[in-house]
Design a protein around this motif. Structure first.
Motif, PDB file in Angstrom:
ATOM      1  N   THR A  41      35.610  30.072  -5.307  1.00 63.33           N
ATOM      2  CA  THR A  41      34.625  31.151  -5.095  1.00 63.33           C
ATOM      3  C   THR A  41      33.411  30.582  -4.168  1.00 63.33           C
ATOM      4  O   THR A  41      33.156  31.175  -3.360  1.00 63.33           O
ATOM      5  CB  THR A  41      34.102  31.550  -6.477  1.00 63.33           C
ATOM      6  OG1 THR A  41      35.108  31.982  -7.371  1.00 63.33           O
ATOM      7  CG2 THR A  41      33.220  32.875  -6.303  1.00 63.33           C
ATOM      8  N   LYS A  53      26.953  34.737  -6.209  1.00 67.10           N
ATOM      9  CA  LYS A  53      27.006  36.075  -7.096  1.00 67.10           C
ATOM     10  C   LYS A  53      27.678  36.907  -6.303  1.00 67.10           C
ATOM     11  O   LYS A  53      28.233  37.995  -6.793  1.00 67.10           O
ATOM     12  CB  LYS A  53      25.571  36.458  -7.809  1.00 67.10           C
ATOM     13  CG  LYS A  53      25.119  35.263  -8.559  1.00 67.10           C
ATOM     14  CD  LYS A  53      25.744  35.332  -9.871  1.00 67.10           C
ATOM     15  CE  LYS A  53      25.435  34.674 -10.812  1.00 67.10           C
ATOM     16  NZ  LYS A  53      25.971  34.678 -12.302  1.00 67.10           N
ATOM     17  N   THR A  54      27.238  37.161  -5.152  1.00 65.66           N
ATOM     18  CA  THR A  54      27.723  38.216  -4.217  1.00 65.66           C
ATOM     19  C   THR A  54      29.424  38.503  -4.475  1.00 65.66           C
ATOM     20  O   THR A  54      29.936  39.402  -4.426  1.00 65.66           O
ATOM     21  CB  THR A  54      27.524  38.173  -2.726  1.00 65.66           C
ATOM     22  OG1 THR A  54      25.979  38.447  -2.905  1.00 65.66           O
ATOM     23  CG2 THR A  54      27.944  39.441  -1.916  1.00 65.66           C
ATOM     24  N   GLU A  56      31.565  36.818  -6.656  1.00 66.16           N
ATOM     25  CA  GLU A  56      31.830  37.002  -8.077  1.00 66.16           C
ATOM     26  C   GLU A  56      31.520  38.672  -8.387  1.00 66.16           C
ATOM     27  O   GLU A  56      32.641  38.842  -8.841  1.00 66.16           O
ATOM     28  CB  GLU A  56      30.862  36.276  -8.771  1.00 66.16           C
ATOM     29  CG  GLU A  56      30.862  34.770  -8.823  1.00 66.16           C
ATOM     30  CD  GLU A  56      29.989  33.938  -9.464  1.00 66.16           C
ATOM     31  OE1 GLU A  56      30.230  32.711  -9.651  1.00 66.16           O
ATOM     32  OE2 GLU A  56      28.821  34.591 -10.002  1.00 66.16           O
ATOM     33  N   LYS A  57      30.630  39.103  -7.940  1.00 71.24           N
ATOM     34  CA  LYS A  57      30.597  40.451  -8.374  1.00 71.24           C
ATOM     35  C   LYS A  57      31.661  41.543  -7.555  1.00 71.24           C
ATOM     36  O   LYS A  57      32.241  42.223  -8.249  1.00 71.24           O
ATOM     37  CB  LYS A  57      29.131  41.170  -7.709  1.00 71.24           C
ATOM     38  CG  LYS A  57      28.004  40.636  -8.764  1.00 71.24           C
ATOM     39  CD  LYS A  57      26.798  41.107  -8.375  1.00 71.24           C
ATOM     40  CE  LYS A  57      25.549  40.654  -9.329  1.00 71.24           C
ATOM     41  NZ  LYS A  57      24.181  41.190  -8.809  1.00 71.24           N
ATOM     42  N   LEU A  58      31.853  41.077  -6.262  1.00 71.17           N
ATOM     43  CA  LEU A  58      32.914  41.618  -5.413  1.00 71.17           C
ATOM     44  C   LEU A  58      34.264  41.480  -6.096  1.00 71.17           C
ATOM     45  O   LEU A  58      35.107  42.348  -6.088  1.00 71.17           O
ATOM     46  CB  LEU A  58      32.941  41.292  -4.146  1.00 71.17           C
ATOM     47  CG  LEU A  58      33.803  41.973  -3.030  1.00 71.17           C
ATOM     48  CD1 LEU A  58      33.026  42.207  -1.602  1.00 71.17           C
ATOM     49  CD2 LEU A  58      35.378  41.179  -3.042  1.00 71.17           C
ATOM     50  N   GLU A  60      35.008  40.972  -9.267  1.00 71.27           N
ATOM     51  CA  GLU A  60      35.112  41.794 -10.433  1.00 71.27           C
ATOM     52  C   GLU A  60      35.571  43.010 -10.164  1.00 71.27           C
ATOM     53  O   GLU A  60      36.289  43.765 -10.960  1.00 71.27           O
ATOM     54  CB  GLU A  60      33.928  41.435 -11.323  1.00 71.27           C
ATOM     55  CG  GLU A  60      33.705  42.157 -12.398  1.00 71.27           C
ATOM     56  CD  GLU A  60      34.860  41.418 -13.302  1.00 71.27           C
ATOM     57  OE1 GLU A  60      35.497  42.123 -14.361  1.00 71.27           O
ATOM     58  OE2 GLU A  60      35.241  40.377 -13.337  1.00 71.27           O
ATOM     59  N   ARG A  61      34.874  43.563  -9.043  1.00 68.54           N
ATOM     60  CA  ARG A  61      34.819  45.098  -8.885  1.00 68.54           C
ATOM     61  C   ARG A  61      36.401  45.438  -8.014  1.00 68.54           C
ATOM     62  O   ARG A  61      36.942  46.354  -8.714  1.00 68.54           O
ATOM     63  CB  ARG A  61      33.774  45.574  -7.844  1.00 68.54           C
ATOM     64  CG  ARG A  61      32.391  45.699  -8.451  1.00 68.54           C
ATOM     65  CD  ARG A  61      31.576  46.607  -7.366  1.00 68.54           C
ATOM     66  NE  ARG A  61      31.344  46.088  -6.147  1.00 68.54           N
ATOM     67  CZ  ARG A  61      30.509  45.173  -5.635  1.00 68.54           C
ATOM     68  NH1 ARG A  61      29.644  44.667  -6.451  1.00 68.54           N
ATOM     69  NH2 ARG A  61      30.765  44.725  -4.237  1.00 68.54           N
ATOM     70  N   ARG A  63      39.168  43.429  -8.555  1.00 66.26           N
ATOM     71  CA  ARG A  63      39.818  42.370  -9.437  1.00 66.26           C
ATOM     72  C   ARG A  63      41.344  42.674  -9.070  1.00 66.26           C
ATOM     73  O   ARG A  63      42.110  41.648  -8.483  1.00 66.26           O
ATOM     74  CB  ARG A  63      39.684  42.399 -10.701  1.00 66.26           C
ATOM     75  CG  ARG A  63      40.390  41.363 -11.531  1.00 66.26           C
ATOM     76  CD  ARG A  63      39.967  41.175 -12.972  1.00 66.26           C
ATOM     77  NE  ARG A  63      40.488  40.189 -13.626  1.00 66.26           N
ATOM     78  CZ  ARG A  63      40.189  39.061 -13.622  1.00 66.26           C
ATOM     79  NH1 ARG A  63      39.167  38.682 -13.029  1.00 66.26           N
ATOM     80  NH2 ARG A  63      40.881  38.009 -14.386  1.00 66.26           N
TER      81      ARG A  63
END
Length: 259
Positions: A41, A53-54, A56-58, A60-61, A63
């Motif tokens: 990552t 974090k950007t 990681e959030k992407l 997750e959204r 996945r």
């Protein structure tokens, strides 16, 4: 014709472009901290010059989509094996984070390209999408050139995969050689002990053989004594018969004198 907004909004459009991974290196060199064919990552965040974090959030959204294009989460023995074979990280807070987690997310080149088609605010991602659209337009205008380019890229990808596999195999062979050397040292230390045990076992074999020979001689003596006793019994029976004969003869002689 695809546009930048179409790539950002349409999963089917992204799916149709996901194989064009060569554009990543055309825009910017994609460095893998693992030295293999998968990016962490942090590698992806560094490539697109965005905060960790950007990404990681992407991830997750989106996945499901990213997993379909080669993103995976390593856990347990897979994570330990991956770190042993491919990761070379320090214990610092920045580079050592994979070892501090129960899972490690890794991205294939295809998944990294997928991220490029999802990131809105990354200049690098925008350049990748622009390059993709240019390549797509060129492919529509010159389909034969695109077929050759695609075959070339597939060959390059195969070479990269083989190179990564060779590196891992080379390390494992090195580990086996080291283990073999350690085993040789242990066997060398055990050599004298095994030699002494072999000598003791040989001595015991000699003693057992000598005991067997003595037992055999004892059995022969016992058999001879038994035969001698049998012979003596027969001789004694013969002597008894002779004594009875003599006694009988003596008794008959006395009766004749009395008459």
């Amino acid at each position: 014709m695809y546009t930048d907004s179409v790539l950002l909004e349409s999963r089917s459009a992204r799916s149709g472009m996901a194989h064009k991974v060569e554009v990543l290196d055309k825009v910017k060199a994609l460095a893998f901290s693992t030295g293999g064919a998968q990016a962490t990552t942090r590698d992806v965040a560094n490539y697109f010059e965005v905060p960790l974090k950007t990404v990681e959030k992407l991830a997750e959204r989106h996945r499901e989509e990213l997993i379909s294009n080669g993103m995976s989460v390593l856990k347990g023995s897979d994570l330990r094996g991956y770190q042993t074979d491919k990761l070379s990280v320090s214990s610092g807070p920045e580079t050592g984070y994979p070892q501090r987690r129960s899972g490690l997310t890794v991205f294939s080149r295809r998944a990294v390209l997928n991220v490029a088609m999802l990131l809105r605010d990354s200049v690098i991602a925008q350049r990748v999408r622009s390059y993709l659209l240019d390549v797509e337009e060129s492919a529509r205008a010159h389909p034969g050139v695109e077929a050759v380019r695609q075959s070339t890229e597939e060959l390059r990808q195969t070479v990269r995969t083989l190179a990564a596999g060779y590196g891992s195999l080379d390390r494992r062979v090195g580990n086996l050689e080291a283990a073999g050397a350690e085993l040789g040292a242990v066997l060398q230390e055990l050599g004298p002990v095994i030699g002494r045990l072999s000598t003791r076992v040989e001595r015991m074999d000699h003693r057992l053989a000598e005991t067997e020979r003595r037992t055999e001689r004892t059995e022969q003596v016992v058999c001879a004594m038994s035969q001698r006793l049998a012979d003596m019994g027969e001789e004694m029976r013969a002597m008894r018969r002779e004594l009875r004969g003599v006694a009988h003869a003596l008794g008959t002689g006395s009766e004749s004198e009395d008459e």
